[in-house]
Design an enzyme around this catalytic site. Structure first.
Site, short mmCIF file in Angstrom:
data_model
loop_
_atom_site.label_atom_id
_atom_site.label_comp_id
_atom_site.label_asym_id
_atom_site.label_seq_id
_atom_site.Cartn_x
_atom_site.Cartn_y
_atom_site.Cartn_z
N MET B 1 0.84 -1.20 0.00
CA MET B 1 0.00 0.00 0.00
C MET B 1 0.88 1.25 0.00
SD MET B 1 -2.97 -1.01 -0.24
CE MET B 1 -3.80 0.52 0.10
N CYS B 2 0.31 2.29 -0.53
CA CYS B 2 1.07 3.51 -0.76
C CYS B 2 0.43 4.66 0.01
CB CYS B 2 1.09 3.81 -2.25
SG CYS B 2 1.61 2.39 -3.23
N GLN B 3 1.03 5.79 -0.11
CA GLN B 3 0.51 7.00 0.54
C GLN B 3 0.34 8.09 -0.50
OE1 GLN B 3 0.42 8.04 4.14
NE2 GLN B 3 0.62 5.92 4.83
#
Lengths: 275, 275
Positions: B1-3
């Site tokens: 997952m990324c931001q």
């Protein structure tokens, strides 16, 4: 008039030394103060640094000069605005995607009455004749080869025809790359040097700085550097013949049947346009 | 997952404060170490900084944190690779041109079985589901509106339909901008705060740093900041409702008839996908 810098190598190489001399032309030893940009391919990715201020005042240029980004294909440009206001959207190099690859383009010169019929597939964002030429090249290639990229020789000849036809509108020195080859068209001023073993020392023209390439290379390395005018005063730079499209791959010029575009300017034309 | 991090303002504003907290998530307070990028619009031009290393180790990130680049639309992304190798071509945000404007896109989430039929007009260069989604959005818009950009409400509804249809393939939080509006779709996690007069002090969650916005703003300024999770611990961040596409212009959310995409994930889906 603007200044071009390009690099094509067989192994990822940093451009810190050449960029140091090139950067000085953006406001220190020359008057190209209206923005600058540089693109580094990394595999099929690319990173582009753009700045609408003079390189000598740009913190981004200081970073590029001091942070060794290694790349096999680099295109840089310093702008002296002639067409299109000073602004980021008019700052070279320009970037688009074609056939699932990024393409990068920078131009030195001046095109007159160049308003090609765009079909909407690749449109300019800014107001320069240069970006129009780039978009026209990509639109023409996409329309000519809708199934995807043709083989190298076919693509080269298509680019040569496009350079010839656009070059009829004025001075069309350009650098173009898809991250594998670096295409270089000379209308008036473009020189190159190929650095390979045995490597020696080189000294910048625009800054009192030398580098001993023996210390930073391996015997297998081969690096072609292109610039509007030679960057060093002790290497064997060659002038690209006017009206010629070169294609560099792995640090050397490839040879194709006919490399003439007929789009060379008369000697002195660049001085006249720069006035 | 990324931001994800986004900013949309009514006056060009620097993002140094928010980026300082955001950058800490790229390897210091969180584990998103597989590259990062940030795009700043400047008029119709855009500059994109990309780096395939962690933000906390990136000299380019240090530059962005310390060099105030003012912009009305910013999109940033820190990557934790799930699909596609670590590499520049897979680093968000992605950039393409449509209708003579640059478009920038970054995605947080995970799409399954998403292989839309590309016609060659806009192709991905890298291997991420995210870039495929971006290219599909642009291809769909170009094909639906071949004469050029439609009016804002029509474009918003087209984007809402596309977000709904792509969102059926998985978690589709994204930020998208053409330099005028910032579109923000929340499938699972996305929050925003609007900073306007009377301005006060804010303190970062990820670094012990405060800023008094009174000292750096004028009473007319309005700044919307979006992030995967709130960046400060003393401001009134709002969660974007799951399955909603927001459009920000001049620092505030616009209102359209129906803003639901139906592409919200069940609570907890992002935690599951991140595992």
């Amino acid at each position: 008039m603007c200044q071009l810098l390009g690099m094509n190598c067989n192994t990822p190489t940093d451009i810190c030394f050449s960029f140091t001399g090139f950067q000085a032309r953006g406001g220190l030893t020359d008057h190209h103060r209206d923005g600058w940009g540089i693109a580094f391919f990394d595999g099929c990715g690319v990173r582009v640094f753009l700045d609408a201020q003079a390189t000598v005042e740009s913190p981004i240029a200081s970073l590029v000069r001091s942070y060794p980004i290694r790349s096999k294909n680099v295109i840089a440009h310093i702008r002296k605005a002639t067409r299109g206001a000073v602004g980021l959207e008019n700052t070279h190099p320009f970037q688009r995607e074609l056939w699932g690859r990024y393409w990068i383009f920078a131009h030195n010169g001046h095109l007159r009455d160049f308003s090609p019929p765009f079909d909407g597939s690749v449109l300019p964002v800014g107001a320069t004749d240069s970006e129009r030429a780039f978009c026209w090249i990509l639109q023409s290639l996409r329309s000519r080869f809708p199934a995807g990229e043709p083989e190298a020789q076919v693509l080269y000849h298509a680019l040569r025809e496009l350079a010839a036809s656009i070059g009829r509108h004025g001075e069309f020195n350009f650098l173009l790359s898809d991250g594998r080859r670096l295409y270089a068209h000379c209308a008036s001023r473009l020189a190159y040097v190929v650095r390979k073993a045995p490597f020696g020392v080189a000294h910048l023209k625009d800054q009192d700085l030398s580098v001993d390439f023996k210390e930073v290379t391996t015997p297998h390395d081969r690096v072609a550097v292109l610039a509007t005018t030679p960057l060093t005063d002790d290497e064997a730079w060659q002038q690209v013949p006017r009206g010629t499209l070169l294609a560099f791959k792995d640090g050397e010029a490839e040879h194709f049947d006919d490399m003439s575009t007929g789009a060379g300017c008369e000697p002195g034309c660049s001085l006249e346009a720069a006035a």
